[in-house]
Design an enzyme around this catalytic site. Structure first.
Site, mmCIF file in Angstrom:
data_model
loop_
_atom_site.group_PDB
_atom_site.id
_atom_site.type_symbol
_atom_site.label_atom_id
_atom_site.label_comp_id
_atom_site.label_asym_id
_atom_site.label_seq_id
_atom_site.Cartn_x
_atom_site.Cartn_y
_atom_site.Cartn_z
ATOM 1 N N ALA A 43 34.667 46.233 35.574
ATOM 2 C CA ALA A 43 34.518 47.618 35.287
ATOM 3 C C ALA A 43 35.115 48.612 36.385
ATOM 4 C CB ALA A 43 33.028 47.904 35.081
ATOM 5 N N GLY A 226 44.405 45.954 56.948
ATOM 6 C CA GLY A 226 45.431 46.404 56.101
ATOM 7 C C GLY A 226 45.719 44.982 55.132
ATOM 8 N N ALA A 250 33.348 47.400 46.367
ATOM 9 C CA ALA A 250 34.378 47.888 45.584
ATOM 10 C C ALA A 250 35.792 48.184 46.077
ATOM 11 C CB ALA A 250 33.705 48.645 44.260
ATOM 12 N N ALA A 251 35.641 47.957 47.598
ATOM 13 C CA ALA A 251 37.164 48.514 47.931
ATOM 14 C C ALA A 251 38.156 47.749 47.512
ATOM 15 C CB ALA A 251 37.163 48.290 49.522
ATOM 16 N N GLY A 252 37.952 46.221 47.150
ATOM 17 C CA GLY A 252 38.764 45.555 46.637
ATOM 18 C C GLY A 252 39.105 45.920 45.240
ATOM 19 N N ASP A 253 38.148 46.160 44.543
ATOM 20 C CA ASP A 253 38.387 46.520 43.196
ATOM 21 C C ASP A 253 39.081 47.979 42.986
ATOM 22 O OD1 ASP A 253 36.515 44.596 42.439
ATOM 23 O OD2 ASP A 253 34.871 45.715 42.413
HETATM 24 O O1 RIB Z 1 33.090 44.159 43.681
HETATM 25 C C1 RIB Z 1 31.945 44.943 43.753
HETATM 26 C C2 RIB Z 1 31.165 44.675 42.464
HETATM 27 O O2 RIB Z 1 30.893 43.098 42.692
HETATM 28 C C3 RIB Z 1 29.908 45.332 42.302
HETATM 29 O O3 RIB Z 1 30.110 46.565 41.681
HETATM 30 C C4 RIB Z 1 28.770 44.284 41.698
HETATM 31 O O4 RIB Z 1 28.385 44.680 40.697
HETATM 32 C C5 RIB Z 1 29.636 43.021 41.990
HETATM 33 O O5 RIB Z 1 30.242 42.385 40.477
#
Ligand code: RIB
Length: 305
Positions: A43, A226, A250-253
């Site tokens: 998400a 980096g 969530a930086a990676g996301d």
């Molecule tokens: O990458 C961060 C996410 O990992 C969080 O939002 C948490 O829900 C887990 O899925």
């Protein structure tokens, strides 16, 4: 009209406690601040891609509960196509418990719930949009069998797959060979290769090992050091943007979502990684997973600084 980015993955509600430091096993630490935020790697990537300017379809499974209702309302507000999000009548929506320390580092425990019931048959309903996608973006918070089937489906339609192998787990070469871009962090690169990734030199070794196993391109994200991009004939280091981290969750996301947008737009991988790094840098200055994902104008303004 541009072709969509199809994100297949998890959706959670994050229960966040910000603390001076993360408790050790058996320890109680007082003084925390509690908040909730929409999360889940799939998400988060879908929302990051939508805010970065992508046309996003999200394929997922959430419970028939209020967390599922809130998650879908949030995706709709971000303009994400939610037609392929299945409501699971028997299993609760995913939840994550997250500790964030004073340096913005985190520790996460996930109760996957409905995410682990996203089955290959849920994907068959979405085969039409997968076939039409510019790119498919996935992570590993859903059953691996579903990831396998989605990769095969994308391959059958000639659609490139970005796989963010998070959380870390071993993967078969047969799967890796079908991935256009693999985006592990240090821990995930280590888990996939058996090489302890601690610096750029060890990250390079891990990337070469992964390319040797058939991945077309690898981008290892190294946090504030980096990222390192490894293709068939080049390894390029792309610096991070220096910022003061409040929460790295969530930086990676956000990086993956923004990367997918640039690739869907036909930008070069180098420009895509730079844009994704800027998006990730903005995200760590804010608390929470989805609340931290920047919009396209914010990323463009940041890149001009
Ligand atoms: O990458 C961060 C996410 O990992 C969080 O939002 C948490 O829900 C887990 O899925």
């Amino acid at each position: 009209m541009s072709r969509p980015i199809v994100v297949i993955g998890s959706s959670n509600t994050d229960m966040i406690v910000q603390l001076d430091r993360i408790p050790a096993p058996g320890e109680t630490v007082l003084g925390g601040r509690f908040s909730t935020a929409p999360g889940g790697k799939g998400a988060n990537q879908a929302v990051a891609a939508a805010r970065a300017g992508g046309q996003v379809v999200f394929v997922a499974r959430v419970g028939a509960d209020s967390f599922g209702d809130q998650a879908i309302a949030g995706f709709t507000a971000d303009g994400i196509d939610t037609r392929f999000i299945v409501r699971d009548e028997t299993t609760a929506s995913g939840v994550a418990c997250i500790f964030v320390d004073r340096n913005g580092q985190n520790s996460i425990a996930v109760a996957s719930g409905a995410n682990m019931r996203l089955t290959p048959s849920d994907l068959h309903a979405a085969e039409g949009v997968i076939a039409d996608a510019a790119v498919v973006l996935m992570q590993l918070e859903i059953p691996l069998e579903t990831v396998d089937v989605a990769v095969d489906m994308a391959a059958a339609h000639g659609v490139p797959v970005i796989l963010n192998p998070a959380p870390a787990q071993p993967l078969q070469d047969d799967l890796l060979r079908k991935i256009a871009i693999l985006t592990p962090n240090e821990i995930e690169a280590g888990m996939l290769t058996g090489i302890r990734v601690t610096d750029e030199a060890s990250a390079k070794k891990a990337e070469l090992a992964l390319c040797g196993r058939g991945v077309a391109m690898v981008v290892v994200t190294l946090g504030d050091r980096g990222s390192l991009l490894c293709g068939r004939d080049q390894i390029i280091s792309i610096p991070a943007f220096p910022v003061k981290a409040v929460d790295t969750t969530a930086a990676g996301d956000v990086f993956n979502g923004a990367l997918a947008v640039c690739l869907a737009e036909g930008q070069s991988i180098h420009d895509a990684v730079r844009f994704a790094s800027a998006a990730a840098a903005i995200s760590v200055t804010r608390l929470g997973a989805q609340p931290s994902a920047p919009t396209r104008p914010e990323i463009e303004r940041f890149l001009l600084k």
